[in-house]
Design an enzyme around this catalytic site. Structure first.
Site, mmCIF file in Angstrom:
data_model
loop_
_atom_site.group_PDB
_atom_site.id
_atom_site.type_symbol
_atom_site.label_atom_id
_atom_site.label_comp_id
_atom_site.label_asym_id
_atom_site.label_seq_id
_atom_site.Cartn_x
_atom_site.Cartn_y
_atom_site.Cartn_z
ATOM 1 N N GLY A 85 0.895 -7.950 -7.794
ATOM 2 C CA GLY A 85 2.553 -8.233 -7.811
ATOM 3 C C GLY A 85 2.809 -9.319 -8.741
ATOM 4 N N ASN A 86 4.003 -8.960 -9.319
ATOM 5 C CA ASN A 86 4.759 -9.990 -10.189
ATOM 6 C C ASN A 86 5.353 -11.223 -9.605
ATOM 7 O OD1 ASN A 86 3.678 -9.422 -13.105
ATOM 8 N ND2 ASN A 86 4.746 -7.576 -12.934
ATOM 9 N N ALA B 223 0.820 -1.352 -0.011
ATOM 10 C CA ALA B 223 -0.080 -0.115 0.197
ATOM 11 C C ALA B 223 0.904 1.268 -0.090
ATOM 12 C CB ALA B 223 -1.094 0.004 1.368
ATOM 13 N N ARG C 158 12.200 -7.529 -9.261
ATOM 14 C CA ARG C 158 13.240 -8.282 -9.913
ATOM 15 C C ARG C 158 14.380 -7.336 -10.082
ATOM 16 N NH1 ARG C 158 13.449 -12.666 -15.109
ATOM 17 N NH2 ARG C 158 15.449 -13.153 -14.827
ATOM 18 N N HIS D 290 0.996 -12.995 -17.691
ATOM 19 C CA HIS D 290 1.159 -11.513 -17.778
ATOM 20 C C HIS D 290 2.785 -11.343 -17.984
ATOM 21 C CE1 HIS D 290 1.548 -7.384 -17.207
ATOM 22 N NE2 HIS D 290 2.435 -7.534 -16.172
ATOM 23 N N ASP E 175 -2.675 -5.149 -19.883
ATOM 24 C CA ASP E 175 -2.080 -5.495 -21.280
ATOM 25 C C ASP E 175 -3.272 -5.226 -22.406
ATOM 26 O OD1 ASP E 175 0.147 -6.848 -20.049
ATOM 27 O OD2 ASP E 175 -1.054 -7.873 -19.074
ATOM 28 N N ARG F 27 -3.371 -1.914 -23.151
ATOM 29 C CA ARG F 27 -2.288 -1.420 -24.094
ATOM 30 C C ARG F 27 -2.497 -1.979 -25.506
ATOM 31 N NH1 ARG F 27 2.232 -3.613 -19.907
ATOM 32 N NH2 ARG F 27 2.736 -1.778 -18.790
ATOM 33 N N GLY G 130 3.485 1.622 -1.862
ATOM 34 C CA GLY G 130 4.104 1.419 -3.279
ATOM 35 C C GLY G 130 3.426 2.446 -4.251
ATOM 36 N N MET G 131 4.309 2.408 -5.554
ATOM 37 C CA MET G 131 3.906 3.533 -6.366
ATOM 38 C C MET G 131 2.294 3.151 -7.060
ATOM 39 S SD MET G 131 7.371 3.951 -8.532
ATOM 40 C CE MET G 131 7.199 2.296 -9.323
ATOM 41 N N ILE G 132 2.083 2.172 -7.300
ATOM 42 C CA ILE G 132 0.657 1.639 -7.994
ATOM 43 C C ILE G 132 -0.295 1.877 -6.867
ATOM 44 C CG2 ILE G 132 -0.902 0.054 -8.673
ATOM 45 C CD1 ILE G 132 1.614 -1.752 -9.689
HETATM 46 N N1 LIG Z 1 0.232 -7.130 -13.305
HETATM 47 C C1 LIG Z 1 0.391 -6.052 -13.842
HETATM 48 O O1 LIG Z 1 -0.139 -5.573 -14.845
HETATM 49 C C2 LIG Z 1 1.732 -5.042 -13.112
HETATM 50 C C3 LIG Z 1 2.119 -5.470 -12.096
HETATM 51 N N2 LIG Z 1 3.282 -4.860 -11.435
HETATM 52 C C4 LIG Z 1 3.741 -5.363 -10.394
HETATM 53 O O2 LIG Z 1 3.319 -4.949 -9.143
HETATM 54 C C5 LIG Z 1 3.937 -4.825 -8.105
HETATM 55 C C6 LIG Z 1 3.997 -3.419 -7.316
HETATM 56 O O3 LIG Z 1 4.580 -2.468 -8.174
HETATM 57 P P1 LIG Z 1 4.813 -1.045 -7.627
HETATM 58 O O4 LIG Z 1 3.902 -0.519 -6.716
HETATM 59 O O5 LIG Z 1 5.307 -0.005 -8.870
HETATM 60 O O6 LIG Z 1 6.206 -1.186 -6.852
HETATM 61 P P2 LIG Z 1 6.838 -0.629 -5.751
HETATM 62 O O7 LIG Z 1 8.337 -0.927 -5.590
HETATM 63 O O8 LIG Z 1 6.502 1.030 -5.685
HETATM 64 O O9 LIG Z 1 6.050 -1.037 -4.399
HETATM 65 C C7 LIG Z 1 6.120 -2.626 -4.191
HETATM 66 C C8 LIG Z 1 5.694 -2.783 -2.889
HETATM 67 O O10 LIG Z 1 5.841 -4.200 -2.719
HETATM 68 C C9 LIG Z 1 6.360 -4.377 -1.378
HETATM 69 N N3 LIG Z 1 7.578 -5.584 -1.275
HETATM 70 C C10 LIG Z 1 6.862 -6.489 -0.675
HETATM 71 N N4 LIG Z 1 8.050 -7.573 -0.745
HETATM 72 C C11 LIG Z 1 8.923 -6.723 -1.008
HETATM 73 C C12 LIG Z 1 10.409 -7.019 -0.970
HETATM 74 N N5 LIG Z 1 10.980 -8.183 -0.705
HETATM 75 N N6 LIG Z 1 11.292 -6.087 -1.460
HETATM 76 C C13 LIG Z 1 10.628 -4.885 -1.659
HETATM 77 N N7 LIG Z 1 9.681 -4.592 -1.749
HETATM 78 C C14 LIG Z 1 8.586 -5.487 -1.447
HETATM 79 C C15 LIG Z 1 6.963 -2.975 -0.760
HETATM 80 O O11 LIG Z 1 5.895 -2.804 0.055
HETATM 81 P P3 LIG Z 1 6.025 -3.188 1.925
HETATM 82 O O12 LIG Z 1 7.552 -2.880 2.392
HETATM 83 O O13 LIG Z 1 5.004 -2.533 2.482
HETATM 84 O O14 LIG Z 1 5.968 -4.797 1.709
HETATM 85 C C16 LIG Z 1 6.723 -2.241 -1.735
HETATM 86 O O15 LIG Z 1 6.099 -1.076 -1.237
HETATM 87 C C17 LIG Z 1 5.336 -5.407 -8.811
HETATM 88 O O16 LIG Z 1 5.601 -6.715 -8.503
HETATM 89 C C18 LIG Z 1 5.210 -5.098 -10.246
HETATM 90 O O17 LIG Z 1 5.952 -5.912 -10.968
HETATM 91 C C19 LIG Z 1 3.322 -3.485 -12.023
HETATM 92 C C20 LIG Z 1 2.754 -3.141 -13.250
HETATM 93 C C21 LIG Z 1 2.010 -3.815 -13.676
HETATM 94 O O1 LIG Z 2 7.479 -5.939 -15.075
HETATM 95 C C1 LIG Z 2 7.242 -5.091 -14.365
HETATM 96 O O2 LIG Z 2 7.095 -5.289 -13.228
HETATM 97 C C2 LIG Z 2 5.899 -4.169 -14.948
HETATM 98 C C3 LIG Z 2 4.900 -4.865 -15.468
HETATM 99 O O3 LIG Z 2 4.654 -6.022 -15.011
HETATM 100 C C4 LIG Z 2 4.132 -4.169 -16.638
HETATM 101 O O4 LIG Z 2 4.326 -2.773 -16.905
HETATM 102 O O5 LIG Z 2 3.327 -4.810 -17.463
#
Ligand SMILES: NC(=O)C1=CN([C@@H]2O[C@H](COP(=O)(O)OP(=O)(O)OC[C@H]3O[C@@H](n4cnc5c(N)ncnc54)[C@H](OP(=O)(O)O)[C@@H]3O)[C@@H](O)[C@H]2O)C=CC1
Ligand SMILES: O=C([O-])CC(=O)C(=O)O
Length: 442
Positions: A225-226, A107, A187, A282, A254, A257, A109-111
């Protein structure tokens, strides 16, 4: 647990507040941002020692909006959301629906930073649907999460009735009717995909167990989360009490897009593009389906008479859009991902327009397409708007589409073997295809 020493004249507010706090675990945070310092929360988290109250009477009075009840019995809340409102007192709230609980992980994080404000505005669940936000962070992010909660306070959203922040999924997911699982480790350099599957898989196994134990039995779960398909599979396998059909992996970004690229090529605005399915994972093996998609009600292939473009340029652009964006922005899509989460939820809570459908990564159990069972695979869905969905049956296939679907299916089956230790299906064996990548990787 030690009892707070009350040093402020605001004793009655503070005392009630902290009595409420003492009832719950040390890992839920209930700061009143106008009164308590960050140091307080740090020490409370680590030692569970209750704070010295440092706010004044004036601060308390000034920070209180119109209310009819003292906050004394309302546990597990953040700041202004500890105050109880009388929903019936104001004319406009009389028609409001029953509050729903929405849990969000990652919560801070950026999204989430985009998504939470859309949820709170009423844009997602409607202008008569009050919501409670239950925000999951970690020790690493708790300060940032307090910042998020403070911004939610300052936004004065009338529909936002409660905000809780915490780091224990078993507490934060309590009674959740929606769980938006966004938090995952990105990753980074040197992390093998198999390692990422394991690291994030453990997060989703734990969160699945927590949902199973404490969420509403019909909770809808959206995994972002991926790698989101396999994370969703792990999550549902660890939550046997929750119907597997309730779990989704986000592939709506997707789909959006793909619609954008088709509109651009056809020279039409993107509202003319419909019936777009993303099949599979994905990842860069995902299949944007141009065989069944339509532009202005016509098959795409009759509008864009360029199979080479569709099979190569279009397909690869959609598959790798995430990576292209990271190269420009220096970070992955956050705003458009939040928009697509909104779209994905709205597709489940509003009836699908006649003849159209939407994509979601869902559990393959009895699917009509011959896709392997027991994985989470993006497919075309339709909803009556009740939170549930049905798979669309009237889909055409050709050799190209079948062969592309087989590739993404093989990738998901390999991911599944790689996380067998997390799904309760034995010993993991990782034979991931070499070229397997998230959309954000290049
Ligand atoms: N399905 C889709 O279409 C898409 C999926 N994504 C995925 O969404 C996820 C979140 O993206 P985004 O919000 O930009 O990412 P951020 O890096 O901004 O936030 C991710 C959050 O994940 C948490 N987290 C949990 N475990 C870990 C760990 N081991 N190390 C670091 N951070 C951790 C952190 O919160 P905390 O510390 O509170 O746990 C962090 O705030 C990513 O996995 C990204 O790949 C992104 C774009 C599209
Ligand atoms: O790989 C990522 O974290 C970003 C992602 O899923 C996407 O942009 O579709």
């Amino acid at each position: 647990m030690a009892v707070a020493e009350l040093t402020s004249p605001a004793a009655s507010f503070a005392h009630n507040y902290n009595n409420a706090n003492r009832l719950r675990s040390s890992q839920l945070y209930a700061p009143s941002s106008s009164c308590l310092s960050s140091d307080h929360f740090r020490s409370r988290y680590r030692s569970t020692v209750l704070p010295r109250i440092t706010c004044s009477v004036n601060q308390v009075q000034n920070s209180a909006p119109v209310q009819v009840e003292a906050p004394k019995d309302k546990a597990e809340c953040y700041g202004v959301f500890c105050l109880t409102y009388d929903l019936k007192a104001e004319e406009e709230t009389k028609t409001w629906k029953k509050l729903i609980n929405i849990a969000v992980s990652g919560a801070a994080g950026m999204i989430s930073n985009h998504l939470l404000f859309k949820l709170a505005s009423g844009e997602v669940f409607g202008p008569d649907q009050p919501i409670a936000l239950r925000l999951l962070g970690s020790e690493r992010s708790i300060q940032a999460l307090e910042g998020v909660a403070m911004e939610l306070e300052d936004s004065l959203f009338p529909l936002l009735r409660e905000v809780n922040i915490g780091i224990d999924a078993y507490e934060v997911f309590q009674d959740a009717e929606w769980a938006l699982l966004i938090g995952a480790k990105p990753r980074g350099p040197g992390i093998e995909r198999a390692d990422l599957l394991d690291i994030n898989g453990q997060i989703f196994a734990e969160q699945g167990k927590a949902l199973n134990a404490v969420a509403s039995p019909n909770v809808k779960v959206m995994v972002v989360g991926n790698p989101c398909n396999t994370n969703a599979l792990i999550c549902l396998k660890n939550a046997p009490k929750i119907p597997a059909k309730n779990f989704h992996a986000l592939t709506r970004l997707d789909e959006n897009r793909a619609k954008c690229q088709l509109a651009l090529k056809a020279g039409v605005f993107y509202d003319k593009v419909s019936n777009v399915t993303i099949w599979g994972n994905h990842s860069t093996t995902q299949v944007p389906d141009f065989l069944n998609a339509k532009i202005d009600g016509m098959p795409v292939k009759e509008v864009i008479k360029d199979d080479k473009w569709l099979e190569h340029e279009f397909t690869e652009k959609v598959q790798k859009r995430g990576g292209a964006l990271i190269q420009k922005w220096g970070r992955s899509s956050a705003a458009s991902t939040a928009v697509s989460i909104v779209d994905a939820i709205k597709s489940l809570v509003t009836p699908t327009p006649e003849g159209d459908w939407f994509s979601s990564g869902v559990y393959t159990s009895g699917n009509p397409y011959g896709i392997a069972e027991d994985i989470v695979f993006s497919m075309p869905c339709r909803s009556k708007g009740d939170g549930d969905y049905e798979l669309v049956k009237e889909i055409q296939f050709d050799d190209y589409l079948r062969s592309r679907i087989a590739k993404t299916e093989a990738e998901l089956l390999a991911e599944k073997r790689c996380v067998a230790h997390l799904t309760g299906e034995g010993i993991a064996y990782c034979d991931l295809p070499e070229d397997t990548m998230l959309p954000g990787e290049m």
